[in-house]
Motif scaffolding. Structure first.
Motif, PDB file in Angstrom:
ATOM      1  N   UNK A  97      39.236  43.391  37.240  1.00 46.20           N
ATOM      2  CA  UNK A  97      40.362  43.873  38.041  1.00 46.20           C
ATOM      3  C   UNK A  97      41.686  43.404  37.454  1.00 46.20           C
ATOM      4  N   UNK A  98      41.754  42.163  36.972  1.00 50.77           N
ATOM      5  CA  UNK A  98      42.995  41.654  36.373  1.00 50.77           C
ATOM      6  C   UNK A  98      43.366  42.441  35.120  1.00 50.77           C
ATOM      7  N   UNK A  99      42.348  42.857  34.371  1.00 44.31           N
ATOM      8  CA  UNK A  99      42.603  43.626  33.150  1.00 44.31           C
ATOM      9  C   UNK A  99      43.099  45.036  33.469  1.00 44.31           C
ATOM     10  N   UNK A 100      42.528  45.658  34.493  1.00 43.32           N
ATOM     11  CA  UNK A 100      42.880  47.042  34.819  1.00 43.32           C
ATOM     12  C   UNK A 100      44.121  47.127  35.700  1.00 43.32           C
ATOM     13  N   UNK A 101      44.253  46.167  36.629  1.00 47.68           N
ATOM     14  CA  UNK A 101      45.361  46.184  37.579  1.00 47.68           C
ATOM     15  C   UNK A 101      45.873  44.747  37.769  1.00 47.68           C
ATOM     16  N   UNK A 102      46.746  44.294  36.914  1.00 49.40           N
ATOM     17  CA  UNK A 102      47.210  42.890  36.955  1.00 49.40           C
ATOM     18  C   UNK A 102      47.814  42.469  38.293  1.00 49.40           C
ATOM     19  N   UNK A 103      48.373  43.408  39.043  1.00 47.40           N
ATOM     20  CA  UNK A 103      49.038  43.058  40.298  1.00 47.40           C
ATOM     21  C   UNK A 103      48.133  43.226  41.518  1.00 47.40           C
ATOM     22  N   UNK A 104      46.860  43.516  41.298  1.00 45.36           N
ATOM     23  CA  UNK A 104      45.951  43.755  42.422  1.00 45.36           C
ATOM     24  C   UNK A 104      45.782  42.499  43.273  1.00 45.36           C
ATOM     25  N   UNK A 105      45.608  42.711  44.561  1.00 43.87           N
ATOM     26  CA  UNK A 105      45.374  41.604  45.495  1.00 43.87           C
ATOM     27  C   UNK A 105      43.880  41.551  45.801  1.00 43.87           C
ATOM     28  N   UNK A 106      43.204  40.608  45.182  1.00 37.94           N
ATOM     29  CA  UNK A 106      41.747  40.540  45.277  1.00 37.94           C
ATOM     30  C   UNK A 106      41.277  39.104  45.432  1.00 37.94           C
ATOM     31  N   UNK A 107      40.349  38.901  46.358  1.00 37.17           N
ATOM     32  CA  UNK A 107      39.612  37.637  46.476  1.00 37.17           C
ATOM     33  C   UNK A 107      38.134  37.968  46.370  1.00 37.17           C
ATOM     34  N   UNK A 108      37.416  37.251  45.522  1.00 37.12           N
ATOM     35  CA  UNK A 108      35.986  37.466  45.372  1.00 37.12           C
ATOM     36  C   UNK A 108      35.240  36.345  46.088  1.00 37.12           C
TER      37      UNK A 108
END
Length: 295
Positions: A97-108
């Protein structure tokens, strides 16, 4: 000529080639044990996200896998808590996700969704491609645990989806149908081709969901109602006065409760809607210690 929007979508979402490459990177073979069938069609991802209508909301996704739907949700502006049981996938997902969308808000969250007790934030919605083998238990657990959930849209096996959305009296109506209605009315929201998955499953899928309705009552009442539902469908060929005799001590005692609730004791569970099950639970507490059955 490819449009700028088309190039942007291709860059921010995963395609089939990338998904297979990510699986190869992990030496991953999808397993039936964890119900792993990965979505490889970006158009389907966009359709699910559009149907879910969760832009800007806090979303919990169960079984994100390699990240196809996760990226669709984050691209739409949702803040996502992705619950993944497979440790390899849980470790890879934030990097993808960081590679495709650096600004994404994600918690795994590396955890089994069936025993999940907390999330980084109170989720407003559930959007997921649910593992087929545990889809109903996962949904009920999440709805029981997180009362902040207002919207659900999940992709499940067609048979399961039809059961969740079934109405009293239909052939597919059963315990799951009555239980999930506690939180609101469910409906089918689209068909999904099995060809959009890798590996291709041997069953069809549907989108099914709900928006939270008015409160049905207290947590104590919900538990009593679910006990009644389980009793009614545990012996679904029997009339209610017999099917519920184990809960209330005897057929005669069950009949008394049903009559107080205004429910015909000769009906079967499949004929009752949630409102009738609630009335039965209110008329006689099935959690009270039952007398020995004497039918």
């Amino acid at each position: 000529m490819e449009s700028t929007a088309g190039r942007a979508s291709a860059e921010t979402l995963l395609g089939g080639t990338e998904i297979r490459a990510l699986a190869a990177e992990l030496d991953l073979t999808p397993t039936k044990r964890w119900g792993q069938n990965f979505v490889v069609d970006a158009n389907t991802v966009r359709r699910i996200v559009r149907t879910a209508d969760v832009a800007g909301l806090d979303v919990v996704e169960v079984g994100p896998g390699l990240g196809s739907l996760t990226l669709g949700l984050t691209e739409a502006g949702a803040r996502v808590a992705a619950v993944e049981i497979d440790p390899r996938l849980a470790e890879l997902l934030p990097r993808t996700v960081a590679r495709k969308q650096p600004d994404a808000r994600l918690s795994v969250v590396h955890h089994d969704a069936l025993t999940l007790k907390e999330l980084p934030f109170p989720p407003q919605a559930v959007v997921a491609n649910l593992p087929y083998n545990v889809s109903v238990p996962v949904l009920i657990h999440l709805l029981e645990r997180f009362d902040s959930i207002e919207r659900v849209l999940v992709m499940v096996q067609a048979e399961v989806g039809h059961r969740l959305a079934a109405q009293p009296g239909s052939k597919t109506y059963g315990s799951p149908s009555a239980k999930v209605a506690w939180w609101g009315p469910w409906s089918l929201e689209g068909d999904v081709s099995r060809q959009i998955f890798w590996p291709v499953p041997n069953v069809d899928s549907v989108l099914v969901g709900f928006r939270r309705g008015p409160s049905m009552g207290s947590e104590s009442l919900r538990r009593r109602t679910f006990t009644v539902i389980d009793g009614a469908f545990g012996q679904r060929r029997k009339m209610l006065r017999q099917a519920l005799s184990g809960l209330y001590g005897s057929s005669a005692a069950a009949t008394e409760v049903l009559e107080r609730a205004g429910v015909d004791p000769t009906l079967r569970g499949e004929a009752l809607g949630l409102a009738e099950f609630i009335r039965i639970a209110e008329a006689g507490d099935p959690s009270a210690e039952a007398r020995p059955s004497a039918q």
